[in-house]
Enzyme design. Structure first.
Site, PDB file in Angstrom:
ATOM      1  N   TRP A  99     -30.570   3.201  33.989  1.00 39.03           N
ATOM      2  CA  TRP A  99     -31.659   4.176  33.984  1.00 39.03           C
ATOM      3  C   TRP A  99     -31.188   5.523  34.521  1.00 39.03           C
ATOM      4  O   TRP A  99     -31.630   6.576  34.046  1.00 39.03           O
ATOM      5  CB  TRP A  99     -32.857   3.633  34.751  1.00 39.03           C
ATOM      6  CG  TRP A  99     -33.277   2.306  34.200  1.00 39.03           C
ATOM      7  CD1 TRP A  99     -33.204   1.086  34.800  1.00 39.03           C
ATOM      8  CD2 TRP A  99     -33.795   2.051  32.873  1.00 39.03           C
ATOM      9  NE1 TRP A  99     -33.642   0.102  33.957  1.00 39.03           N
ATOM     10  CE2 TRP A  99     -34.007   0.658  32.771  1.00 39.03           C
ATOM     11  CE3 TRP A  99     -34.094   2.866  31.785  1.00 39.03           C
ATOM     12  CZ2 TRP A  99     -34.503   0.066  31.609  1.00 39.03           C
ATOM     13  CZ3 TRP A  99     -34.592   2.283  30.634  1.00 39.03           C
ATOM     14  CH2 TRP A  99     -34.794   0.895  30.550  1.00 39.03           C
ATOM     15  N   ASP A 166     -36.241   8.410  41.035  1.00 39.86           N
ATOM     16  CA  ASP A 166     -36.891   7.382  40.227  1.00 39.86           C
ATOM     17  C   ASP A 166     -37.027   6.158  41.122  1.00 39.86           C
ATOM     18  O   ASP A 166     -36.048   5.501  41.449  1.00 39.86           O
ATOM     19  CB  ASP A 166     -36.025   7.079  39.006  1.00 39.86           C
ATOM     20  CG  ASP A 166     -36.581   5.951  38.143  1.00 39.86           C
ATOM     21  OD1 ASP A 166     -37.614   5.360  38.518  1.00 39.86           O
ATOM     22  OD2 ASP A 166     -35.960   5.641  37.106  1.00 39.86           O
ATOM     23  N   LYS A 190     -43.881  -2.597  38.026  1.00 33.20           N
ATOM     24  CA  LYS A 190     -43.072  -3.448  38.901  1.00 33.20           C
ATOM     25  C   LYS A 190     -43.849  -3.819  40.169  1.00 33.20           C
ATOM     26  O   LYS A 190     -44.108  -4.975  40.433  1.00 33.20           O
ATOM     27  CB  LYS A 190     -41.779  -2.726  39.300  1.00 33.20           C
ATOM     28  CG  LYS A 190     -41.077  -1.988  38.189  1.00 33.20           C
ATOM     29  CD  LYS A 190     -40.224  -2.873  37.337  1.00 33.20           C
ATOM     30  CE  LYS A 190     -39.370  -2.040  36.383  1.00 33.20           C
ATOM     31  NZ  LYS A 190     -38.519  -2.851  35.522  1.00 33.20           N
TER      32      LYS A 190
END
Length: 355
Positions: A99, A166, A190
């Site tokens: 990511w 992030d 999540k």
């Protein structure tokens, strides 16, 4: 048979959050309408957004001068929104996984990007150390938890520039010094909600400085000024986030989540290190407490599929590792229970006894 959910995302939610959301989907606040069919501008829904924003600020001790946003598009859209809004001349990125690499790719469309360090050559099995952040960059971008590879930055870094993070897979799992960040963003699927909403915490006075025209929907100022109501927000995921935030507060806040996370991870890593069949995949000091990755020891490699089949037969769900790593991944987000981890450990011990 009881199921234990170790999916990496969308992932496990507290049971009461699911039940409370389900009730509101059937009848929202006694209105006779479903949460899924009400207007986002209905008078009954605005308090949902207000309370959720307030709880985020309370739980993370967000300082004055920051706005909380509920957006669509996931963290992947933020990969371009960040440089669109914040990259003036040059930005620094720490490359710690898939990511982070995707975020770097998007940032390069907007200006110069300095990759301060990377663990790509070692398949992202550690968090790089002893690197220097240039003092002349607009911001440093980090990915705090690397879901695929199982590494995590568990402390706020000290650097001479604003940070952007992030935090998709570890937000609300530990205390954070928000004042060190210009922007924090997190796909909610999540630790916070179902898929469909992204939480952004942005410093107000950092906006409006980029030397470019920004499309309306990609401009953070648009959403700050309209309180996340410029266009139709993801109503049901925001409500689910509210229920989760209430659950986190009721269960001791992020400090308690941190303690629970470390307890679960310590139990499982101890078994991985003890069990002759398994080994961890990342440097011990960089092990994530959210995503615990492990593989078979080489001499037992042929047992990978049989163990997955055995664990699945015992109610373990979602423990197959990402194809980039192989093996297994037990995602232990806030809603995961000690009981679930103990059940997985029992599977590992029982399977070891059979071989």
């Amino acid at each position: 048979m009881k199921k234990y959910n170790f999916n990496a995302g969308p992932s496990m939610l507290p049971r009461e959050v699911i039940e409370n959301t389900a009730k509101q989907i059937l009848d929202f606040n006694g209105s006779g309408l479903s949460l899924a069919e009400i207007s986002h501008r209905a008078k009954d829904f605005q308090p949902v957004v207000d309370e959720a924003m307030a709880l985020i600020k309370e739980l993370l001790s967000v300082p004055e001068g920051y706005s909380v946003l509920f957006l669509g598009g996931g963290a992947s859209l933020e990969f371009c929104m960040i440089p669109y809004n914040f990259l003036i001349k040059k930005a620094a990125y720490l490359n710690t996984g898939t990511w982070a690499k995707k975020a770097i790719k998007e940032a390069k469309l907007f200006g110069e990007v300095v990759e301060v360090a990377s663990s790509a050559d070692a398949n992202y099995t550690f968090i790089p150390k002893d690197w220097t952040c240039p003092a002349d960059v607009d911001y440093l971008h980090i990915t705090t938890n690397n879901t695929i590879f199982g590494t995590e930055i568990r402390k706020d870094l000290d650097v001479p520039v604003p940070m952007i993070a992030d935090m998709s897979s570890d937000i609300f799992s530990r205390p954070v010094d928000v004042s060190k960040y210009e922007c924090i963003y997190a796909g909610a699927q999540k630790n916070l909600s179902m898929a469909g909403v992204t939480v952004v915490i942005v410093k107000d006075d950092a906006l409006g400085k980029a030397p470019r025209e920004i499309p309306t929907m990609l401009n953070y100022k648009t959403h700050v000024e309209k309180g996340s109501m410029f266009n139709t927000p993801p109503v049901v995921p925001i409500y689910t986030a509210l229920e989760t935030l209430r659950w986190i507060k009721k269960n001791g806040g992020v400090e308690a989540m941190d303690k629970r996370a470390c307890e679960r991870a310590d139990m499982l890593y101890t078994e991985i290190d003890r069990n002759k069949l398994f080994r961890g995949t990342v440097a011990t000091e960089d092990r994530s407490v959210m995503n615990i990755c492990f593989v078979m020891n080489e001499e037992y490699a042929e047992l990978e599929k049989p163990f997955l089949e055995y664990a699945t037969s015992q109610g373990m769900v979602g423990i197959k590792g990402h194809r980039s790593v192989g093996g297994f991944r037990a995602s232990c987000y806030n809603a995961q229970t000690v009981e679930g981890v103990q059940a997985l450990i029992k599977c590992m011990k029982d399977f070891e006894a059979q071989h």
